[in-house]
Design a protein around this motif. Structure first.
Motif, PDB file in Angstrom:
ATOM      1  N   ASP A 161       0.823  -1.205  -0.074  1.00 41.45           N
ATOM      2  CA  ASP A 161       0.044  -0.064   0.015  1.00 41.45           C
ATOM      3  C   ASP A 161       0.953   1.218  -0.045  1.00 41.45           C
ATOM      4  O   ASP A 161       0.497   2.244  -0.843  1.00 41.45           O
ATOM      5  N   ALA A 162       1.958   1.143   0.677  1.00 38.71           N
ATOM      6  CA  ALA A 162       2.836   2.291   0.952  1.00 38.71           C
ATOM      7  C   ALA A 162       3.478   2.666  -0.538  1.00 38.71           C
ATOM      8  O   ALA A 162       3.441   3.771  -1.110  1.00 38.71           O
ATOM      9  N   VAL A 163       3.936   1.608  -1.143  1.00 37.32           N
ATOM     10  CA  VAL A 163       4.882   1.536  -2.521  1.00 37.32           C
ATOM     11  C   VAL A 163       3.580   2.287  -3.504  1.00 37.32           C
ATOM     12  O   VAL A 163       3.993   3.059  -4.366  1.00 37.32           O
ATOM     13  N   ALA A 164       2.490   1.726  -3.428  1.00 40.49           N
ATOM     14  CA  ALA A 164       1.455   2.167  -4.176  1.00 40.49           C
ATOM     15  C   ALA A 164       1.240   3.639  -4.182  1.00 40.49           C
ATOM     16  O   ALA A 164       1.131   4.490  -5.242  1.00 40.49           O
ATOM     17  N   GLY A 165       1.298   4.238  -3.063  1.00 37.02           N
ATOM     18  CA  GLY A 165       0.911   5.768  -3.085  1.00 37.02           C
ATOM     19  C   GLY A 165       2.362   6.486  -3.419  1.00 37.02           C
ATOM     20  O   GLY A 165       2.146   7.493  -4.172  1.00 37.02           O
ATOM     21  N   ALA A 166       3.343   5.795  -3.483  1.00 39.37           N
ATOM     22  CA  ALA A 166       4.614   6.390  -4.191  1.00 39.37           C
ATOM     23  C   ALA A 166       4.527   6.428  -5.574  1.00 39.37           C
ATOM     24  O   ALA A 166       4.774   7.509  -6.498  1.00 39.37           O
ATOM     25  N   VAL A 167       4.158   5.343  -6.166  1.00 33.02           N
ATOM     26  CA  VAL A 167       4.121   5.224  -7.424  1.00 33.02           C
ATOM     27  C   VAL A 167       2.802   6.103  -8.135  1.00 33.02           C
ATOM     28  O   VAL A 167       3.198   6.695  -9.225  1.00 33.02           O
ATOM     29  N   ARG A 168       1.871   6.330  -7.383  1.00 32.45           N
ATOM     30  CA  ARG A 168       0.737   7.201  -7.977  1.00 32.45           C
ATOM     31  C   ARG A 168       1.472   8.739  -8.264  1.00 32.45           C
ATOM     32  O   ARG A 168       1.019   9.356  -8.906  1.00 32.45           O
ATOM     33  N   GLU A 169       2.281   9.158  -6.859  1.00 35.60           N
ATOM     34  CA  GLU A 169       2.762  10.544  -7.291  1.00 35.60           C
ATOM     35  C   GLU A 169       3.964  10.370  -8.288  1.00 35.60           C
ATOM     36  O   GLU A 169       3.644  11.388  -8.942  1.00 35.60           O
ATOM     37  N   VAL A 170       4.399   9.422  -8.677  1.00 37.89           N
ATOM     38  CA  VAL A 170       5.075   9.393  -9.926  1.00 37.89           C
ATOM     39  C   VAL A 170       4.459   9.347 -11.083  1.00 37.89           C
ATOM     40  O   VAL A 170       4.534  10.092 -12.042  1.00 37.89           O
ATOM     41  N   ARG A 171       3.339   8.642 -11.251  1.00 40.13           N
ATOM     42  CA  ARG A 171       2.621   8.567 -12.374  1.00 40.13           C
ATOM     43  C   ARG A 171       1.533   9.945 -12.557  1.00 40.13           C
ATOM     44  O   ARG A 171       1.630  10.360 -13.762  1.00 40.13           O
ATOM     45  N   VAL A 172       1.523  10.395 -11.721  1.00 42.58           N
ATOM     46  CA  VAL A 172       0.629  11.951 -11.684  1.00 42.58           C
ATOM     47  C   VAL A 172       1.559  13.119 -11.993  1.00 42.58           C
ATOM     48  O   VAL A 172       1.095  14.224 -12.360  1.00 42.58           O
ATOM     49  N   SER A 173       2.812  12.830 -11.912  1.00 37.60           N
ATOM     50  CA  SER A 173       3.912  14.114 -12.132  1.00 37.60           C
ATOM     51  C   SER A 173       3.833  14.425 -13.500  1.00 37.60           C
ATOM     52  O   SER A 173       4.011  15.758 -13.718  1.00 37.60           O
ATOM     53  N   GLY A 174       3.296  13.850 -14.694  1.00 42.84           N
ATOM     54  CA  GLY A 174       3.482  14.277 -15.872  1.00 42.84           C
ATOM     55  C   GLY A 174       4.873  14.283 -16.552  1.00 42.84           C
ATOM     56  O   GLY A 174       5.130  14.572 -17.825  1.00 42.84           O
ATOM     57  N   LEU A 175       5.895  13.882 -15.814  1.00 46.30           N
ATOM     58  CA  LEU A 175       7.128  13.684 -16.325  1.00 46.30           C
ATOM     59  C   LEU A 175       7.385  12.397 -16.977  1.00 46.30           C
ATOM     60  O   LEU A 175       6.589  11.384 -16.571  1.00 46.30           O
ATOM     61  N   PRO A 176       8.208  12.393 -18.071  1.00 50.88           N
ATOM     62  CA  PRO A 176       8.537  11.041 -18.454  1.00 50.88           C
ATOM     63  C   PRO A 176       9.013  10.110 -17.394  1.00 50.88           C
ATOM     64  O   PRO A 176       9.920  10.436 -16.437  1.00 50.88           O
ATOM     65  N   THR A 177       8.577   8.910 -17.278  1.00 50.93           N
ATOM     66  CA  THR A 177       8.778   7.937 -16.017  1.00 50.93           C
ATOM     67  C   THR A 177       8.985   6.394 -16.745  1.00 50.93           C
ATOM     68  O   THR A 177       8.152   6.102 -17.954  1.00 50.93           O
ATOM     69  N   ARG A 178       9.461   5.717 -15.831  1.00 48.96           N
ATOM     70  CA  ARG A 178       9.441   4.219 -16.113  1.00 48.96           C
ATOM     71  C   ARG A 178       9.356   3.612 -14.416  1.00 48.96           C
ATOM     72  O   ARG A 178      10.378   4.131 -13.948  1.00 48.96           O
ATOM     73  N   THR A 179       8.525   2.567 -14.453  1.00 51.98           N
ATOM     74  CA  THR A 179       8.546   1.882 -13.391  1.00 51.98           C
ATOM     75  C   THR A 179       8.994   0.608 -13.342  1.00 51.98           C
ATOM     76  O   THR A 179       8.176   0.088 -14.287  1.00 51.98           O
ATOM     77  N   LEU A 239      12.878   9.014 -13.383  1.00 48.70           N
ATOM     78  CA  LEU A 239      12.053  10.009 -13.693  1.00 48.70           C
ATOM     79  C   LEU A 239      13.099  10.855 -14.631  1.00 48.70           C
ATOM     80  O   LEU A 239      14.158  10.831 -14.492  1.00 48.70           O
ATOM     81  N   GLU A 240      12.661  11.778 -15.441  1.00 47.34           N
ATOM     82  CA  GLU A 240      13.276  12.595 -16.349  1.00 47.34           C
ATOM     83  C   GLU A 240      12.633  13.755 -16.216  1.00 47.34           C
ATOM     84  O   GLU A 240      11.743  14.000 -16.738  1.00 47.34           O
ATOM     85  N   GLY A 241      13.519  14.837 -15.985  1.00 50.74           N
ATOM     86  CA  GLY A 241      13.112  16.216 -15.889  1.00 50.74           C
ATOM     87  C   GLY A 241      14.278  17.170 -15.305  1.00 50.74           C
ATOM     88  O   GLY A 241      15.291  16.664 -15.254  1.00 50.74           O
ATOM     89  N   SER A 242      13.882  18.429 -14.948  1.00 46.26           N
ATOM     90  CA  SER A 242      14.755  19.160 -14.171  1.00 46.26           C
ATOM     91  C   SER A 242      15.076  18.690 -12.745  1.00 46.26           C
ATOM     92  O   SER A 242      14.294  17.989 -12.179  1.00 46.26           O
ATOM     93  N   TRP A 243      16.136  19.336 -12.100  1.00 49.06           N
ATOM     94  CA  TRP A 243      16.423  19.018 -10.662  1.00 49.06           C
ATOM     95  C   TRP A 243      15.058  19.323  -9.835  1.00 49.06           C
ATOM     96  O   TRP A 243      14.664  18.739  -9.027  1.00 49.06           O
ATOM     97  N   GLY A 244      14.634  20.381  -9.985  1.00 50.98           N
ATOM     98  CA  GLY A 244      13.530  20.887  -9.367  1.00 50.98           C
ATOM     99  C   GLY A 244      12.296  19.913  -9.543  1.00 50.98           C
ATOM    100  O   GLY A 244      11.349  19.607  -8.513  1.00 50.98           O
ATOM    101  N   GLU A 245      11.872  19.598 -10.920  1.00 47.61           N
ATOM    102  CA  GLU A 245      10.839  18.845 -11.115  1.00 47.61           C
ATOM    103  C   GLU A 245      11.072  17.587 -10.403  1.00 47.61           C
ATOM    104  O   GLU A 245      10.141  16.860  -9.746  1.00 47.61           O
ATOM    105  N   VAL A 246      12.081  16.761 -10.787  1.00 42.16           N
ATOM    106  CA  VAL A 246      12.448  15.360 -10.218  1.00 42.16           C
ATOM    107  C   VAL A 246      12.640  15.332  -8.649  1.00 42.16           C
ATOM    108  O   VAL A 246      11.993  14.378  -7.953  1.00 42.16           O
ATOM    109  N   SER A 247      13.015  16.221  -7.767  1.00 43.36           N
ATOM    110  CA  SER A 247      13.116  16.420  -6.445  1.00 43.36           C
ATOM    111  C   SER A 247      11.786  16.455  -5.911  1.00 43.36           C
ATOM    112  O   SER A 247      11.735  16.183  -4.789  1.00 43.36           O
ATOM    113  N   ASP A 248      10.721  17.255  -6.515  1.00 48.88           N
ATOM    114  CA  ASP A 248       9.414  17.473  -6.186  1.00 48.88           C
ATOM    115  C   ASP A 248       9.069  16.113  -6.020  1.00 48.88           C
ATOM    116  O   ASP A 248       8.168  15.919  -5.094  1.00 48.88           O
ATOM    117  N   VAL A 249       9.116  15.496  -7.248  1.00 49.46           N
ATOM    118  CA  VAL A 249       8.181  14.216  -6.968  1.00 49.46           C
ATOM    119  C   VAL A 249       8.908  13.172  -6.219  1.00 49.46           C
ATOM    120  O   VAL A 249       8.054  12.474  -5.348  1.00 49.46           O
TER     121      VAL A 249
END
Length: 82
Positions: free
Chosen positions: A21-39, A46-56
């Motif tokens: 359940d905990a990991v599912a919550g983290a994965v949700r945050e990755v997927r809603v980020s709008g950044l290019p991702t792979r899980t 994650l792929e993006g700027s320092w600010g974008e990826v650190s926020d996720v």
């Protein structure tokens, strides 16, 4: 930048030790980020700027915190100039 991370709680209090359940919550945050991702089974990438990826990563870590007394976070980053 390209960033790979994994996050999981410790001290969940669950008899089976599941962190599903905990990991599912983290994965949700990755997927809603709008950044290019792979899980994968080991990391979220994650792929993006320092600010974008650190926020996720911060939001994913915060999503896991309620599930345990401690949180383990592993981060690997490639900051090559493109």
């Amino acid at each position: 930048m390209l960033l790979a991370f994994s996050v999981a709680p410790f001290g969940t209090g669950r008899v089976d030790g599941s962190v599903r359940d905990a990991v599912a919550g983290a994965v949700r945050e990755v997927r809603v980020s709008g950044l290019p991702t792979r899980t994968t089974s080991m990391f979220a990438e994650l792929e993006g700027s320092w600010g974008e990826v650190s926020d996720v990563v911060k939001r994913a870590t915060e999503a896991v915190q309620p599930f345990g007394s401690r949180v383990s976070l592993v981060v690997k980053a490639d900051t090559a100039r493109l």
